[in-house]
Scaffold this motif. Structure first.
Motif, PDB file in Angstrom:
ATOM      1  N   UNK A 261      -0.852 -12.885   4.847  1.00  0.00           N
ATOM      2  CA  UNK A 261       0.071 -12.826   3.585  1.00  0.00           C
ATOM      3  C   UNK A 261      -0.322 -13.948   2.375  1.00  0.00           C
ATOM      4  N   UNK A 262      -0.545 -13.213   0.873  1.00  0.00           N
ATOM      5  CA  UNK A 262      -0.521 -13.741   0.474  1.00  0.00           C
ATOM      6  C   UNK A 262       0.086 -14.993  -0.723  1.00  0.00           C
ATOM      7  N   UNK A 263       1.160 -15.083  -0.279  1.00  0.00           N
ATOM      8  CA  UNK A 263       2.092 -15.665  -1.043  1.00  0.00           C
ATOM      9  C   UNK A 263       3.023 -15.624  -2.327  1.00  0.00           C
ATOM     10  N   UNK A 264       2.861 -14.062  -2.642  1.00  0.00           N
ATOM     11  CA  UNK A 264       2.789 -13.295  -3.851  1.00  0.00           C
ATOM     12  C   UNK A 264       4.312 -13.989  -4.229  1.00  0.00           C
ATOM     13  N   UNK A 265       3.801 -13.946  -5.980  1.00  0.00           N
ATOM     14  CA  UNK A 265       4.959 -14.144  -7.236  1.00  0.00           C
ATOM     15  C   UNK A 265       5.764 -13.188  -7.126  1.00  0.00           C
ATOM     16  N   UNK A 266       6.999 -13.136  -7.418  1.00  0.00           N
ATOM     17  CA  UNK A 266       8.195 -12.068  -6.818  1.00  0.00           C
ATOM     18  C   UNK A 266       7.710 -11.192  -8.601  1.00  0.00           C
ATOM     19  N   UNK A 267       6.341 -10.829  -9.135  1.00  0.00           N
ATOM     20  CA  UNK A 267       6.631 -10.391  -9.784  1.00  0.00           C
ATOM     21  C   UNK A 267       5.158  -9.088  -9.630  1.00  0.00           C
ATOM     22  N   UNK A 268       4.079  -9.561  -8.910  1.00  0.00           N
ATOM     23  CA  UNK A 268       3.170  -9.143  -8.102  1.00  0.00           C
ATOM     24  C   UNK A 268       2.918  -7.870  -8.459  1.00  0.00           C
ATOM     25  N   UNK A 269       1.954  -7.265  -8.431  1.00  0.00           N
ATOM     26  CA  UNK A 269       1.721  -5.722  -7.773  1.00  0.00           C
ATOM     27  C   UNK A 269       0.884  -5.288  -7.832  1.00  0.00           C
ATOM     28  N   UNK A 270       0.042  -4.110  -7.291  1.00  0.00           N
ATOM     29  CA  UNK A 270      -1.604  -3.694  -6.897  1.00  0.00           C
ATOM     30  C   UNK A 270      -1.524  -3.924  -5.584  1.00  0.00           C
ATOM     31  N   UNK A 271      -2.792  -4.106  -5.323  1.00  0.00           N
ATOM     32  CA  UNK A 271      -3.410  -4.638  -3.831  1.00  0.00           C
ATOM     33  C   UNK A 271      -3.415  -5.650  -4.126  1.00  0.00           C
TER      34      UNK A 271
END
Length: 289
Positions: A261-271
């Motif tokens: 898990x990258x602990x992404x932002x709520x607007x992340x997109x892509x790989x």
């Protein structure tokens, strides 16, 4: 027989979902749609923001309308390999009615995309049938305690049905709804992943109990995450790799553990996590709708 069907469905979903399968995590893409600003609970480690400056859950550069989100999906899927569209905030997916409206439209226009949401689980049991009906295949529920005494240290406010609950009463209400949600969604064929945030000195010795409990309710996989020190836990030291590794090994006695898990932002997109292939809206020119 029902368990065999569930495992077949789980295998099918994980073949294409980068947040459920470490082997494809850096090979296929996802889009997080920032359409859900409101949240019905206040976690002690969470600070929600509209910002370009931070790279973590709970933040986004903007809040999209449903129509803006559909256009964003059109543009993104035309430019890169995307397998999943999800709603992960910056608030709670189900505390915002736009989430299910969006999923219905995505299912109609992009039937091959996996629909996914992350939620605190407070409303997930109430909406379980609707979630399944709009075609959501995977739901991630963040469960940080299965003991209300521990939960009371983590959650400050729980707002449900027009009333705000605190302390052990609030933590118990949330937990009851979360466990009902895991069970209901699993019974409806939705793959449920449970996220647990490790907070040293609070729930770090309790994570394996969460695993035992949610497995019994039908969860398929677990994600053990390090605390990002914020809010009232801003002075708590982030758990180290060794501590996380030990906890994950304990959890794996009961459930598979997703470790990428990258602990992404709520607007992340892509790989996820791939340089020059993982984006968020502040990185894209003219992205502020």
């Amino acid at each position: 027989m029902q368990e065999d069907k569930k495992m077949q469905h789980f295998a099918h979903v994980t073949q294409a979902h980068p947040c459920f399968n470490e082997k494809i995590h850096d090979k296929v893409g996802r889009i997080h749609i920032p359409i859900a600003p409101k949240c019905n609970i206040q976690c002690g480690f969470c600070t929600r923001k509209i910002t370009d400056k931070e790279n973590r859950p709970g933040v986004a550069s903007c809040i999209m309308s449903v129509d803006e989100a559909i256009e964003h999906i059109r543009k993104t899927t035309s430019q890169m390999p995307i397998s999943v569209v999800g709603v992960a905030g910056p608030g709670d997916a189900l505390d915002n009615p736009e989430t299910l409206v969006l999923f219905k439209k995505v299912r109609e226009e992009f039937p091959d995309l996996i629909l996914c949401m992350s939620t605190n689980g407070l409303l997930a049991a109430d909406y379980a049938q609707q979630i399944a009906d709009v075609g959501v295949k995977t739901v991630t529920i963040t469960i940080n305690a299965v003991d209300p005494t521990i939960g009371a240290e983590i959650y400050d406010d729980i707002e449900y049905d027009g009333k705000v609950y605190h302390g052990i009463e609030g933590a118990k209400l949330l937990l009851d709804h979360q466990l009902k949600a895991v069970e209901k969604l699993s019974d409806l064929g939705v793959v449920v992943k449970v996220n647990s945030v490790v907070i040293p000195g609070v729930n770090d010795e309790h994570i394996v109990e969460i695993a035992k409990t949610v497995k019994a309710k039908g969860a398929s996989i677990m994600n053990v995450l390090p605390l990002i020190p914020l809010n009232k836990f801003k002075d708590v030291k982030k758990p180290g790799c060794g501590e996380l590794s030990t906890i994950r090994k304990q959890v794996e006695e009961y459930l598979p553990v997703f470790r990428a898990c990258s602990q992404c932002r709520a607007d992340a997109f892509g790989i996820p996590g791939v340089k020059d292939q993982d984006f968020s809206l502040e990185m894209v020119p003219n992205s502020h709708y």
